[in-house]
Design a protein around this motif. Structure first.
Motif, mmCIF file in Angstrom:
data_model
loop_
_atom_site.group_PDB
_atom_site.id
_atom_site.type_symbol
_atom_site.label_atom_id
_atom_site.label_comp_id
_atom_site.label_asym_id
_atom_site.label_seq_id
_atom_site.Cartn_x
_atom_site.Cartn_y
_atom_site.Cartn_z
ATOM 1 N N SER A 145 0.008 10.046 -0.952
ATOM 2 C CA SER A 145 1.523 9.380 -1.003
ATOM 3 C C SER A 145 2.245 10.050 -2.042
ATOM 4 O O SER A 145 3.397 9.506 -2.506
ATOM 5 N N ASP A 146 1.501 10.403 -3.105
ATOM 6 C CA ASP A 146 2.098 10.843 -4.454
ATOM 7 C C ASP A 146 2.357 9.335 -4.926
ATOM 8 O O ASP A 146 3.582 9.283 -5.812
ATOM 9 N N ALA A 147 1.575 8.197 -4.798
ATOM 10 C CA ALA A 147 1.888 7.010 -5.372
ATOM 11 C C ALA A 147 1.071 6.501 -6.558
ATOM 12 O O ALA A 147 -0.219 6.846 -6.425
ATOM 13 N N THR A 148 1.392 5.810 -7.524
ATOM 14 C CA THR A 148 0.594 5.495 -8.391
ATOM 15 C C THR A 148 0.355 3.908 -8.217
ATOM 16 O O THR A 148 -0.824 3.343 -8.453
ATOM 17 N N HIS A 149 1.065 3.186 -7.323
ATOM 18 C CA HIS A 149 0.934 1.691 -7.083
ATOM 19 C C HIS A 149 1.854 1.605 -5.989
ATOM 20 O O HIS A 149 2.602 2.334 -5.519
ATOM 21 N N SER A 150 1.578 0.473 -5.087
ATOM 22 C CA SER A 150 2.295 0.007 -4.080
ATOM 23 C C SER A 150 2.379 -1.422 -4.086
ATOM 24 O O SER A 150 1.298 -2.252 -4.243
ATOM 25 N N TYR A 151 3.453 -1.993 -3.585
ATOM 26 C CA TYR A 151 3.656 -3.335 -3.352
ATOM 27 C C TYR A 151 3.498 -3.639 -2.006
ATOM 28 O O TYR A 151 4.423 -2.971 -0.905
ATOM 29 N N VAL A 152 2.485 -4.661 -1.341
ATOM 30 C CA VAL A 152 2.465 -4.781 0.094
ATOM 31 C C VAL A 152 2.948 -6.115 0.632
ATOM 32 O O VAL A 152 2.543 -7.258 -0.083
ATOM 33 N N PHE A 153 3.740 -6.350 1.523
ATOM 34 C CA PHE A 153 4.233 -7.793 1.891
ATOM 35 C C PHE A 153 3.933 -8.095 3.365
ATOM 36 O O PHE A 153 3.957 -6.978 4.173
ATOM 37 N N ARG A 154 3.514 -9.114 3.960
ATOM 38 C CA ARG A 154 3.327 -9.516 5.055
ATOM 39 C C ARG A 154 4.687 -9.599 5.738
ATOM 40 O O ARG A 154 5.638 -10.039 5.264
ATOM 41 N N VAL A 155 5.104 -8.969 6.883
ATOM 42 C CA VAL A 155 6.136 -9.041 7.652
ATOM 43 C C VAL A 155 5.854 -10.006 8.811
ATOM 44 O O VAL A 155 6.463 -11.180 8.886
ATOM 45 N N ALA A 156 4.924 -9.807 9.455
ATOM 46 C CA ALA A 156 4.663 -11.044 10.652
ATOM 47 C C ALA A 156 3.158 -10.774 11.298
ATOM 48 O O ALA A 156 2.433 -9.828 10.776
ATOM 49 N N ALA A 157 2.621 -11.708 11.757
ATOM 50 C CA ALA A 157 1.252 -11.672 12.277
ATOM 51 C C ALA A 157 1.501 -12.032 13.845
ATOM 52 O O ALA A 157 2.152 -12.952 14.246
#
Length: 208
Positions: A145-157
């Motif tokens: 992804s050419d990413a150094t870092h990522s923030y991950v968030f819950r949307v729904a379960a």
């Protein structure tokens, strides 16, 4: 008086007059119209999802925003179950190449399982490329992804899946999650949750 009431009255009249063929025709017409309304709503919601995540990408200094789903075993990593991750929606800046085609039904490795467990319990997590095991699936996906870092968030379960947002950055020099950026992200999570609530049985969703 609603359309449905009119159609039901017409159906009752046709039954009373013994016009079975006309009743079948009316039933088919009602189903077609209902299917058309559902299609229109689905298309409108897909468009809205893209607008929300594109808007978030425009507000932040990120290079990519992904909306993903983990499935199998309730979408939650647990002993004895294989959880797989897929990209449902993707927006990226113009120089970036889309990665959604290569990120479909990817089995979670140790790194990814730990990340999603944190997302399930805390609602968010941070992925840093340097913290991942080199050569493992998660490391290769983030690297691709050419990413150094990522923030991950819950949307729904749902009872069977976890829907979550990944906001990816290409530079560690950025300060991606200050108060303003976090508020913008929370707003998008709430709007996405309301959309998915129209199509899925949700056991949990984020509020704006």
């Amino acid at each position: 008086m609603s359309d449905l009431s009119i159609e039901l009255q017409a159906a009752l009249a046709l039954v009373g007059s013994g016009s079975f063929a006309a009743l079948v025709h009316l039933g088919r017409d009602m189903l077609r119209r209902r299917a058309g309304r559902l299609y229109d709503r689905g298309y409108s919601d897909i468009s809205a999802i893209y607008q929300h995540i594109q808007g978030l990408l425009s507000e932040l200094s990120a290079n990519r925003v992904l909306l993903l789903k983990s499935e199998n075993g309730g979408g939650i990593p647990a002993p004895g179950c294989i959880v797989k991750s897929s990209v449902l929606y993707e927006v990226c800046d113009s120089p970036a190449k889309p990665i959604s085609q290569s990120w479909q039904l990817v089995p979670l490795d140790q790194d990814y399982s730990a990340i999603l467990s944190e997302v399930v319990t805390r609602g968010r997590a941070v992925i840093r490329l340097d913290d991942l095991h080199e050569g493992a699936a998660t490391h290769e996906l983030i690297k691709a992804s050419d990413a150094t870092h990522s923030y991950v968030f819950r949307v729904a379960a749902t009872p069977h899946a976890l829907l979550y947002l990944s906001v990816q950055y290409s530079s560690l020099d950025e300060d991606p999650m200050d108060a303003v950026a976090y508020a913008a992200t929370r707003g998008v999570l709430g709007r996405l949750g309301r959309i998915f609530a129209r199509h899925h049985q949700l056991v949990k969703r984020e509020q704006a």
